[in-house]
Design a protein around this motif. Sequence first.
Motif, mmCIF file in Angstrom:
data_model
loop_
_atom_site.group_PDB
_atom_site.id
_atom_site.type_symbol
_atom_site.label_atom_id
_atom_site.label_comp_id
_atom_site.label_asym_id
_atom_site.label_seq_id
_atom_site.Cartn_x
_atom_site.Cartn_y
_atom_site.Cartn_z
ATOM 1 N N UNK A 120 -7.636 29.822 49.543
ATOM 2 C CA UNK A 120 -8.379 31.075 49.613
ATOM 3 C C UNK A 120 -7.572 32.228 49.023
ATOM 4 N N UNK A 121 -8.148 32.927 48.060
ATOM 5 C CA UNK A 121 -7.506 34.096 47.477
ATOM 6 C C UNK A 121 -6.397 33.788 46.504
ATOM 7 N N UNK A 122 -6.251 32.518 46.089
ATOM 8 C CA UNK A 122 -5.152 32.144 45.205
ATOM 9 C C UNK A 122 -5.616 31.698 43.822
ATOM 10 N N UNK A 123 -6.907 31.825 43.544
ATOM 11 C CA UNK A 123 -7.453 31.434 42.243
ATOM 12 C C UNK A 123 -7.155 29.983 41.909
ATOM 13 N N UNK A 124 -7.089 29.137 42.922
ATOM 14 C CA UNK A 124 -6.871 27.710 42.733
ATOM 15 C C UNK A 124 -8.213 27.009 42.830
ATOM 16 N N UNK A 125 -8.572 26.223 41.810
ATOM 17 C CA UNK A 125 -9.863 25.550 41.849
ATOM 18 C C UNK A 125 -9.761 24.029 41.879
ATOM 19 N N UNK A 126 -8.532 23.488 41.762
ATOM 20 C CA UNK A 126 -8.366 22.039 41.783
ATOM 21 C C UNK A 126 -6.976 21.678 42.282
ATOM 22 N N UNK A 127 -6.890 20.566 43.017
ATOM 23 C CA UNK A 127 -5.608 20.015 43.459
ATOM 24 C C UNK A 127 -5.541 18.562 43.014
ATOM 25 N N UNK A 128 -4.388 18.176 42.430
ATOM 26 C CA UNK A 128 -4.212 16.811 41.918
ATOM 27 C C UNK A 128 -2.957 16.217 42.552
ATOM 28 N N UNK A 129 -3.075 15.001 43.069
ATOM 29 C CA UNK A 129 -1.950 14.285 43.669
ATOM 30 C C UNK A 129 -1.351 13.356 42.615
ATOM 31 N N UNK A 130 -0.054 13.549 42.333
ATOM 32 C CA UNK A 130 0.663 12.726 41.359
ATOM 33 C C UNK A 130 1.744 11.919 42.071
ATOM 34 N N UNK A 131 1.981 10.694 41.595
ATOM 35 C CA UNK A 131 3.148 9.976 42.084
ATOM 36 C C UNK A 131 4.370 10.449 41.311
ATOM 37 N N UNK A 132 5.547 9.937 41.668
ATOM 38 C CA UNK A 132 6.763 10.439 41.054
ATOM 39 C C UNK A 132 6.975 9.911 39.641
ATOM 40 N N UNK A 133 6.051 9.065 39.186
ATOM 41 C CA UNK A 133 6.079 8.638 37.799
ATOM 42 C C UNK A 133 5.154 9.470 36.935
ATOM 43 N N UNK A 134 4.517 10.489 37.523
ATOM 44 C CA UNK A 134 3.646 11.372 36.756
ATOM 45 C C UNK A 134 2.221 10.894 36.642
ATOM 46 N N UNK A 135 1.839 9.850 37.397
ATOM 47 C CA UNK A 135 0.486 9.323 37.319
ATOM 48 C C UNK A 135 -0.413 10.008 38.334
ATOM 49 N N UNK A 136 -1.617 10.372 37.906
ATOM 50 C CA UNK A 136 -2.591 11.006 38.793
ATOM 51 C C UNK A 136 -3.146 9.958 39.752
ATOM 52 N N UNK A 137 -3.031 10.234 41.060
ATOM 53 C CA UNK A 137 -3.466 9.287 42.082
ATOM 54 C C UNK A 137 -4.811 9.680 42.675
#
Length: 434
Positions: free
Chosen positions: A375-392
């Motif tokens: 809220x109030x941070x202009x964030x519209x998406x959250x993505x979870x990545x593993x430590x190898x840089x892959x989107x989970x």
Amino acid sequence: MVARLFYSNNMKTIIFAALLSAAGIMSANAQEAVDISANYGYTFMPSCLTTNGKAAFVGINEDEPDNMTASIRDADMKVVKQFKINKTVALMRSYSESAIVKPSGAEIKYIQYQWKIYDNEGEPVTATDMNSLIERMSEIYAGQQFYGFTDFKGNVSCHSSDTTDCYYPHWFGTAYPFEYYSIIDGTVYQIRVAYNPTFSQADLDNAEWKKGDSFGEQNICLYPILPIDYYNCDTNIFYTHYIYASQALFNDDDKWEYILPQYGPVKKNIGDPIVYGSDEKGVILSRTVYEEPENLGFGIYDEDGNVIASFDAPHTSLIRYFVSNGNTYLVASTSDELICFKYNRTTTSFKEISRSKSNAPIISMNGRRITVGADGNNIDEAVLYDMGGRSIASSRRTNSDNITINAANVAQGVYNVALKNKGRIASAQKIIIK
């Protein structure tokens, strides 16, 4: 992914302090002059950020973190230079370990019940001090021996070993009865409690911990190169697409430079012990251990792998580069602070000039549910990545102020949550999924 270069001929004055306090977000009457897609993993580099005055494309190959390379292409997409990115991969591991430790004492876990005691006439039993309490209990429960003590709330109390067991009596005797009687506001109550063992830190430190299940070894390689936003307030050129390597930001030579994290000694982060049982030697404990090198800050590297400057801003996720009145400033966005440095391009040195609290979104864990307070941070998406840089996993903001990622099927380990605004990463935070 789109690169945008902004120009404005009408904007004559920019308040630099306002830029810093707004975490680098520009509000100006700027006009978009260039809109170029970053195809093939390459980002557009405008001519103002190269020493030969010609636009270029910069590509960073992060598929192999142990052998990352940068490729520079000209306007015809012809490779004009390639160099290896300095290795900054840091090993991290997590595992469980167990030990048998004799507790030093106990603490109340919770009260199971609490009710008034009544005499034979149905009247509440009253008492004023330890002697009167033991006297009344001896009258009601004839033939039993009562022992006086003060309970965890400071109430005058007593118990009888004839009617209650005690917590680990072979170690603590009658110090922790499960059931006892207390004077509360002059009235006697019967109380039953549950306990947790307590341990001295010395006993925990000196215990023989044995390694158990491993949650794996992972390399820290997600976003190894720190992205930069470029704002030149003197020429009104504002490049709000990420810069990963440049010739003209940090000195005047022809070498390309980039920013990488710098790690120190491995730190061992130990979770709280969990009780799994006991034997004659002590309580069986298990705990989770996370080992990773400490992030000391960041260094500016040239294409030959040499460090030309360093700055102390651990856990930075984004750098904003400002030029104002001929001076150069870097604003580091950390997990909870904005740190402003003045940078001397001649001596390649940093001087910290201010720190302020950041309004970064709060990321919390509830079991396997990740919640981003966006809220109030202009964030519209959250993505979870593993430590190898892959989107989970990922989730977008809907009608709620928060963004939620369901990580129910995600393996145990350490991950990064990247917070995005219109496709661009605003910040990232490390989390642990158990």
